[in-house]
Design a protein around this motif. Structure first.
Motif, PDB file in Angstrom:
ATOM      1  N   GLY A 368       0.803  -1.218   0.000  1.00 50.53           N
ATOM      2  CA  GLY A 368       0.000   0.000   0.000  1.00 50.53           C
ATOM      3  C   GLY A 368       0.836   1.268   0.000  1.00 50.53           C
ATOM      4  O   GLY A 368       0.342   2.332   0.419  1.00 50.53           O
ATOM      5  N   SER A 369       2.083   1.178  -0.474  1.00 45.17           N
ATOM      6  CA  SER A 369       2.976   2.345  -0.404  1.00 45.17           C
ATOM      7  C   SER A 369       2.404   3.561  -1.122  1.00 45.17           C
ATOM      8  O   SER A 369       2.474   4.681  -0.610  1.00 45.17           O
ATOM      9  N   SER A 370       1.845   3.354  -2.315  1.00 42.54           N
ATOM     10  CA  SER A 370       1.324   4.498  -3.066  1.00 42.54           C
ATOM     11  C   SER A 370       0.154   5.144  -2.337  1.00 42.54           C
ATOM     12  O   SER A 370       0.020   6.380  -2.334  1.00 42.54           O
ATOM     13  N   LEU A 371      -0.684   4.324  -1.702  1.00 42.68           N
ATOM     14  CA  LEU A 371      -1.797   4.875  -0.924  1.00 42.68           C
ATOM     15  C   LEU A 371      -1.279   5.638   0.291  1.00 42.68           C
ATOM     16  O   LEU A 371      -1.757   6.739   0.598  1.00 42.68           O
ATOM     17  N   ALA A 372      -0.318   5.052   1.007  1.00 37.60           N
ATOM     18  CA  ALA A 372       0.231   5.716   2.191  1.00 37.60           C
ATOM     19  C   ALA A 372       0.863   7.055   1.818  1.00 37.60           C
ATOM     20  O   ALA A 372       0.664   8.065   2.507  1.00 37.60           O
ATOM     21  N   ILE A 373       1.611   7.082   0.712  1.00 38.13           N
ATOM     22  CA  ILE A 373       2.247   8.316   0.260  1.00 38.13           C
ATOM     23  C   ILE A 373       1.200   9.358  -0.110  1.00 38.13           C
ATOM     24  O   ILE A 373       1.327  10.544   0.231  1.00 38.13           O
ATOM     25  N   THR A 374       0.145   8.921  -0.782  1.00 39.21           N
ATOM     26  CA  THR A 374      -0.929   9.850  -1.149  1.00 39.21           C
ATOM     27  C   THR A 374      -1.627  10.381   0.090  1.00 39.21           C
ATOM     28  O   THR A 374      -1.897  11.590   0.206  1.00 39.21           O
ATOM     29  N   GLU A 375      -1.936   9.498   1.041  1.00 35.89           N
ATOM     30  CA  GLU A 375      -2.607   9.919   2.269  1.00 35.89           C
ATOM     31  C   GLU A 375      -1.785  10.972   3.005  1.00 35.89           C
ATOM     32  O   GLU A 375      -2.313  12.015   3.428  1.00 35.89           O
ATOM     33  N   LEU A 376      -0.496  10.703   3.176  1.00 34.94           N
ATOM     34  CA  LEU A 376       0.352  11.657   3.895  1.00 34.94           C
ATOM     35  C   LEU A 376       0.457  12.979   3.149  1.00 34.94           C
ATOM     36  O   LEU A 376       0.380  14.058   3.759  1.00 34.94           O
ATOM     37  N   GLY A 377       0.611  12.907   1.831  1.00 36.43           N
ATOM     38  CA  GLY A 377       0.712  14.134   1.049  1.00 36.43           C
ATOM     39  C   GLY A 377      -0.534  14.993   1.151  1.00 36.43           C
ATOM     40  O   GLY A 377      -0.455  16.207   1.376  1.00 36.43           O
ATOM     41  N   VAL A 378      -1.694  14.375   1.007  1.00 31.53           N
ATOM     42  CA  VAL A 378      -2.953  15.125   1.069  1.00 31.53           C
ATOM     43  C   VAL A 378      -3.177  15.676   2.471  1.00 31.53           C
ATOM     44  O   VAL A 378      -3.584  16.841   2.647  1.00 31.53           O
ATOM     45  N   LEU A 379      -2.925  14.862   3.498  1.00 34.48           N
ATOM     46  CA  LEU A 379      -3.131  15.326   4.869  1.00 34.48           C
ATOM     47  C   LEU A 379      -2.282  16.561   5.163  1.00 34.48           C
ATOM     48  O   LEU A 379      -2.780  17.566   5.698  1.00 34.48           O
TER      49      LEU A 379
END
Length: 420
Positions: A368-379
């Motif tokens: 889930g690396s791409s999801l985790a990176i997206t989540e952190l970036g958006v947050l």
């Protein structure tokens, strides 16, 4: 000077302590002791041990001994060599042997190639373009809501705040109906961060398993565009998955998908508080967000260790490893290796290159690396838009865990950003 023993009790030549200086003795730490992370300075301990003995053996009276790896190059080698160092015998220290054996080869995190690749493809097959668009929408909507509520509250516990985003995303990915997200959020906070009350944690985790049992039965009758439906209708080596195996995979994905991003979010926010110049730097240079997210992952390194088991005699650095030996790679320590990272104790949103191993490496690199990176970036995009700055509202407290390098509580205060 103590002489360590091999797992069978015979002398191995492994040293469990080391002498240094003229009149003092260095005793290698037992990094499996949760008190290492709640008392004292773990970062200083890792650095001192890495300087003296970056790969070392730990004997334990009441549990199996293990090797620890604290430096980056050998850690990277261990994680990438899935032929010599396997995951099917457990991926964390002190995993219960019977459940681990039952799950081996059927649950993603305790599988090895080639079967691991087959399981990984099943999960990946659920990421259709429509699913990705839905997940991206969930991430943005949830992040906006979280940050608005946090800014409105002024003071809040960042640990609880940060739980909401990854739970909503992993629930969406697994196909959990939106009306059930809140109840699973409450259960996840209890199961993975109840302050060390093991009975309470076990009860909450049992409820999560029961929920996934219900969801698997539902998806057998009414499949959707989600990971549970992919497992329900998948086969590996011509054999369909049993409900029990699907439930275990769901639970593993749920815990991994919630804990890593939650504690990375908290660790990132606390890092911006401790290095306030980086908050201003990122606001002035929003193009740095991709490198900032990678630095948040390196600096927070929410998973303390991943374990592998050697299946052949080999070497790690100058150490001889025997078949059957357990090897723990301590990820936050590796991500502070001075030979790889300049000023590793400094939080630097522009750090590049950043060869951190917070998301592991090799076949088990975080799915889930791409999801985790997206989540952190958006947050953090939404935080920068809405908050002028953040500050401590109390003393953060680490979890008593040797697996998750996270926080039980982290009181934070946000100041709303004025319109420009």
């Amino acid at each position: 000077m103590a002489v360590a023993t091999a797992p069978n009790g015979a002398p191995s030549g492994r040293r469990s302590d080391m002498s240094f200086g003229a009149h003092s003795e260095w005793k290698s730490p037992d990094l499996s002791d949760p008190l290492v992370y709640t008392e004292g300075d773990a970062e200083a301990l890792w650095a001192a041990q890495r300087e003296r003995e970056p790969v070392f053996w730990t004997d334990r009276a009441a549990a199996e001994g293990f090797w620890s790896v604290l430096s980056h190059p050998p850690a990277n080698d261990v994680l990438r060599d899935s032929e010599t160092f396997v995951s099917s015998r457990g991926m964390r220290l002190d995993s219960p042997p019977v459940p681990t054996a039952d799950a081996a080869g059927s649950v993603l995190i305790v599988s090895d190639p080639p079967r691991h690749g087959s399981l990984r493809r099943i999960v990946s097959s659920a990421f259709t373009p429509r699913t990705v668009r839905r997940l991206e929408a969930t991430i943005r909507t949830t992040a906006v809501s979280i940050v608005e509520n946090a800014v409105a509250a002024g003071e809040f516990d960042a640990v609880e705040m940060a739980a909401r985003l990854p739970v909503s995303v992993i629930c969406d990915m697994l196909g959990v109906p939106p009306q059930d997200w809140e109840s699973l959020l409450r259960l996840s906070i209890t199961a993975f961060g109840s302050g060390g009350d093991r009975e309470v944690e076990i009860e909450a985790n049992s409820e999560i398993l029961l929920y996934f049992e219900h969801l698997v039965k539902l998806r057998r009758k009414d499949p959707g565009d989600d990971v549970v439906s992919a497992f329900v209708h998948a086969e590996v080596d011509g054999v369909p998955f049993s409900d029990d195996k699907i439930i275990l995979n769901c639970n593993a994905l749920f815990s991994a998908g919630t804990e890593t991003t939650r504690h990375a979010s908290v660790g990132g926010l606390l890092a911006f508080i401790d290095f306030p110049g980086q908050w201003a730097r990122l606001r002035e240079n929003p193009d740095l967000m991709p490198t900032a997210v990678q630095e948040i992952l390196r600096y927070s390194s929410p998973i303390l260790h991943v374990m592998r088991t050697a299946v052949a005699d080999t070497r790690i650095g100058d150490r001889e490893i025997s078949a059957g030996d357990r090897v723990a790679v301590w990820l936050p320590a590796v991500n502070r290796d001075e030979t790889v990272f300049d000023d590793p104790l400094v939080f630097d949103v522009g750090r590049d290159p950043n060869r951190h191993l917070a998301l592991s490496a090799g076949p088990h690199f975080c799915l889930g690396s791409s999801l985790a990176i997206t989540e952190l970036g958006v947050l953090f995009e939404e935080l920068l838009k809405r908050a002028d700055h953040a500050e401590h509202a109390g003393t953060p407290r680490r979890m008593p865990s040797n697996f998750v390098w996270g926080f039980e509580t982290a009181p934070v205060r946000l100041a709303r950003r004025r319109a420009e």
